[in-house]
Design a protein around this motif. Structure first.
Motif, mmCIF file in Angstrom:
data_model
loop_
_atom_site.group_PDB
_atom_site.id
_atom_site.type_symbol
_atom_site.label_atom_id
_atom_site.label_comp_id
_atom_site.label_asym_id
_atom_site.label_seq_id
_atom_site.Cartn_x
_atom_site.Cartn_y
_atom_site.Cartn_z
ATOM 1 N N VAL A 81 35.548 10.189 -24.519
ATOM 2 C CA VAL A 81 35.362 9.916 -23.093
ATOM 3 C C VAL A 81 35.143 8.426 -22.822
ATOM 4 O O VAL A 81 35.584 7.905 -21.806
ATOM 5 C CB VAL A 81 34.158 10.734 -22.567
ATOM 6 C CG1 VAL A 81 33.879 10.395 -21.121
ATOM 7 C CG2 VAL A 81 34.433 12.220 -22.721
ATOM 8 N N VAL A 85 33.261 3.400 -26.860
ATOM 9 C CA VAL A 85 32.943 4.109 -28.104
ATOM 10 C C VAL A 85 34.221 4.257 -28.944
ATOM 11 O O VAL A 85 34.217 4.017 -30.156
ATOM 12 C CB VAL A 85 32.310 5.479 -27.818
ATOM 13 C CG1 VAL A 85 32.033 6.217 -29.111
ATOM 14 C CG2 VAL A 85 31.028 5.302 -27.013
ATOM 15 N N VAL A 105 31.852 -4.506 -29.375
ATOM 16 C CA VAL A 105 31.404 -4.527 -27.987
ATOM 17 C C VAL A 105 29.906 -4.783 -28.035
ATOM 18 O O VAL A 105 29.137 -3.926 -28.466
ATOM 19 C CB VAL A 105 31.718 -3.214 -27.245
ATOM 20 C CG1 VAL A 105 31.303 -3.345 -25.777
ATOM 21 C CG2 VAL A 105 33.189 -2.888 -27.344
ATOM 22 N N ASN A 109 21.569 -4.641 -24.108
ATOM 23 C CA ASN A 109 20.851 -3.397 -23.841
ATOM 24 C C ASN A 109 21.662 -2.286 -24.512
ATOM 25 O O ASN A 109 22.294 -1.462 -23.852
ATOM 26 C CB ASN A 109 20.738 -3.189 -22.321
ATOM 27 C CG ASN A 109 20.099 -1.845 -21.970
ATOM 28 O OD1 ASN A 109 19.451 -1.213 -22.800
ATOM 29 N ND2 ASN A 109 20.322 -1.390 -20.739
ATOM 30 N N ASN A 112 23.469 1.599 -29.428
ATOM 31 C CA ASN A 112 23.511 1.475 -30.881
ATOM 32 C C ASN A 112 23.034 0.075 -31.269
ATOM 33 O O ASN A 112 23.645 -0.916 -30.873
ATOM 34 C CB ASN A 112 24.956 1.695 -31.340
ATOM 35 C CG ASN A 112 25.056 1.785 -32.848
ATOM 36 O OD1 ASN A 112 24.202 1.271 -33.564
ATOM 37 N ND2 ASN A 112 26.108 2.440 -33.317
ATOM 38 N N SER A 155 32.119 -6.461 -20.008
ATOM 39 C CA SER A 155 32.034 -5.038 -19.670
ATOM 40 C C SER A 155 31.128 -4.947 -18.455
ATOM 41 O O SER A 155 29.985 -5.402 -18.526
ATOM 42 C CB SER A 155 31.365 -4.249 -20.786
ATOM 43 O OG SER A 155 32.258 -3.950 -21.779
ATOM 44 N N LYS A 158 29.641 0.505 -13.984
ATOM 45 C CA LYS A 158 30.340 1.256 -12.932
ATOM 46 C C LYS A 158 29.577 2.551 -12.718
ATOM 47 O O LYS A 158 28.788 2.967 -13.579
ATOM 48 C CB LYS A 158 31.753 1.645 -13.395
ATOM 49 C CG LYS A 158 32.742 0.535 -13.437
ATOM 50 C CD LYS A 158 34.124 1.141 -13.705
ATOM 51 C CE LYS A 158 35.026 0.140 -14.369
ATOM 52 N NZ LYS A 158 36.120 0.782 -15.088
ATOM 53 N N CYS A 161 29.728 5.061 -15.557
ATOM 54 C CA CYS A 161 28.993 4.811 -16.808
ATOM 55 C C CYS A 161 27.644 5.535 -16.803
ATOM 56 O O CYS A 161 27.064 5.777 -17.868
ATOM 57 C CB CYS A 161 28.731 3.319 -16.994
ATOM 58 S SG CYS A 161 30.126 2.252 -16.629
ATOM 59 N N CYS A 164 26.114 8.499 -19.002
ATOM 60 C CA CYS A 164 25.516 8.270 -20.320
ATOM 61 C C CYS A 164 24.533 7.100 -20.336
ATOM 62 O O CYS A 164 23.595 7.090 -21.130
ATOM 63 C CB CYS A 164 26.605 8.016 -21.355
ATOM 64 S SG CYS A 164 27.833 9.322 -21.456
ATOM 65 N N HIS A 165 24.785 6.069 -19.502
ATOM 66 C CA HIS A 165 23.963 4.850 -19.560
ATOM 67 C C HIS A 165 22.982 4.740 -18.391
ATOM 68 O O HIS A 165 22.378 3.686 -18.203
ATOM 69 C CB HIS A 165 24.844 3.600 -19.560
ATOM 70 C CG HIS A 165 25.669 3.423 -20.797
ATOM 71 N ND1 HIS A 165 25.149 2.993 -21.989
ATOM 72 C CD2 HIS A 165 27.006 3.617 -21.018
ATOM 73 C CE1 HIS A 165 26.124 2.910 -22.889
ATOM 74 N NE2 HIS A 165 27.262 3.294 -22.326
ATOM 75 N N TYR A 179 20.792 8.401 -30.262
ATOM 76 C CA TYR A 179 20.392 7.011 -30.034
ATOM 77 C C TYR A 179 18.957 6.848 -29.532
ATOM 78 O O TYR A 179 18.485 5.723 -29.362
ATOM 79 C CB TYR A 179 21.344 6.339 -29.032
ATOM 80 C CG TYR A 179 22.792 6.338 -29.495
ATOM 81 C CD1 TYR A 179 23.243 5.398 -30.410
ATOM 82 C CD2 TYR A 179 23.685 7.287 -29.014
ATOM 83 C CE1 TYR A 179 24.568 5.407 -30.841
ATOM 84 C CE2 TYR A 179 25.007 7.300 -29.430
ATOM 85 C CZ TYR A 179 25.452 6.355 -30.346
ATOM 86 O OH TYR A 179 26.744 6.362 -30.764
ATOM 87 N N TYR A 187 21.458 1.243 -16.626
ATOM 88 C CA TYR A 187 22.412 0.178 -16.322
ATOM 89 C C TYR A 187 22.190 -0.306 -14.903
ATOM 90 O O TYR A 187 21.813 0.472 -14.017
ATOM 91 C CB TYR A 187 23.853 0.710 -16.475
ATOM 92 C CG TYR A 187 24.457 0.451 -17.844
ATOM 93 C CD1 TYR A 187 23.650 0.123 -18.935
ATOM 94 C CD2 TYR A 187 25.831 0.524 -18.033
ATOM 95 C CE1 TYR A 187 24.212 -0.111 -20.178
ATOM 96 C CE2 TYR A 187 26.399 0.292 -19.273
ATOM 97 C CZ TYR A 187 25.581 -0.028 -20.345
ATOM 98 O OH TYR A 187 26.139 -0.259 -21.572
ATOM 99 N N VAL A 194 27.240 -5.820 -18.393
ATOM 100 C CA VAL A 194 26.310 -5.148 -19.313
ATOM 101 C C VAL A 194 26.665 -5.409 -20.778
ATOM 102 O O VAL A 194 25.882 -5.142 -21.681
ATOM 103 C CB VAL A 194 26.280 -3.618 -19.086
ATOM 104 C CG1 VAL A 194 25.627 -3.304 -17.749
ATOM 105 C CG2 VAL A 194 27.685 -3.032 -19.160
#
Ligand code: HEC
Length: 295
Positions: A81, A85, A105, A109, A112, A155, A158, A161, A164-165, A179, A187, A194
């Motif tokens: 997705v 990643v 990348v 913040n 990983n 990057s 948005k 994002c 997950c973020h 994680y 974010y 970011v």
């Protein structure tokens, strides 16, 4: 007085040769150095744009072909997705085959910790944050002690994002498990930088290669010059200096009154002409003296 300033013909000739040698080195060695550097940068640039376009294509493939149908089904499997990643996973394999390159990348913040920025990447992030319109930066920089030509893109956060973020409590279970919830979340508003996608090709020994080639050229010029110098000196001694010294010696003898010393030289050039004229002069002198005595 005159003797202190006297320079032999051979010395003058050799000074000219040495000046010519220094001049050709001064012109050639820096030229080779800069041309080599320029060529190496050019080929690094070509490699870089290849690699960058490949990474971009991969990101587009994930974003356009893979992600939409999965999200429709509520599947949040990150390698499928998230183009970030996916890039990371492909880079991992690519770098195993081509360890001298660099793909990452970076984010200050990060989910990983491996994606935490090195100092050079921090500088890139700062530049992108201070220049919101900047979409690409090509720079040389040092990463983990090695020099790279780097292409970097920002990057930006948005709405998409945030799944997950965003709020860690709302993040997919799998992400929280892998994680934790300390970093990589919350974010900022859409549009803020970011992270930075960094692609690098090695240029570590550009200066060493350029220097080495310049030295080879200096060596070749010096070798050729030495051969030419020795040959030219040998020629000068044999064809000019030697005969002139000989004619001078005879002229001294004649001037001292020994009219029987002859110039014996058979040559078909200007020095030969000089020797011949001198010999004619000596003979005329002998004849004149004879006449003068018989009178
Ligand atoms: C489906 C979940 C998901 C979505 C959606 C997602 N990411 Fe990520 N992102 C991840 C995961 C998981 C990682 C950690 C990858 C790793 O282990 O290297 C990551 C890593 C990153 C990184 C590298 C630093 C870090 O956190 O380790 C950046 C930068 C990043 N994402 C930006 C974005 C941006 C910008 C968007 C939206 C355009 C986005 N992500 C959307 C899951 C996601």
């Amino acid at each position: 007085m005159a003797d202190t300033k006297r320079k032999s013909l051979l010395t003058k000739f050799n000074i000219l040769l040495v000046l010519f040698y220094i001049g050709s080195l001064a012109a050639t060695a820096p030229l080779v150095y800069y041309v080599t550097r320029a060529q190496t940068y050019e080929s690094a640039n070509k490699e870089l744009s290849l690699l960058v376009d490949m990474v971009k294509s991969l990101r587009k493939y994930v974003a356009e072909d893979v992600r939409p149908p999965l999200l429709e089904q509520g599947i949040y499997h990150p390698p499928a997705v998230s183009s970030t990643v996916a890039t990371g996973r492909v880079a991992l394999r690519f770098l195993q085959a081509q360890p001298e390159y660099y793909i990452k990348v970076a984010s200050d913040n990060p989910l990983n910790p491996k994606n935490a920025p090195v100092p050079f990447e921090n500088t890139l992030l700062e530049i992108f944050r201070n220049n919101p319109g900047k979409e690409e930066l090509i720079e040389t920089g040092e990463i983990n002690g090695k020099r790279f030509l780097v292409s970097s893109r920002p990057s930006r956060s948005k709405a998409s994002c945030m799944v997950c973020h965003g709020d860690p409590a709302a993040a997919p279970e799998s992400i929280r498990e892998q994680y934790g919830t300390d970093s990589g979340f919350n974010y900022p508003a859409a549009g803020e930088v970011v992270g930075a996608s960094v692609v690098g090709v090695p240029i570590g020994n550009i200066d060493a290669i350029a220097l080495q080639r310049s030295l080879v050229v200096i060596g070749i010029i010096t070798g050729l010059f030495t051969v030419f110098f020795l040959a030219a000196n040998w020629m000068m001694r044999r064809s000019v200096i030697g005969p002139v010294v000989e004619i001078t010696k005879v002229a001294r003898e004649v001037s001292k009154g020994d009219l029987n010393t002859k110039v014996e030289m058979v040559r078909n050039d200007e020095i030969g002409d000089l020797a011949h004229s001198f010999e004619l002069m000596r003979r005329s002198l002998v004849a004149m003296l004879k006449r003068a005595r018989s009178q």
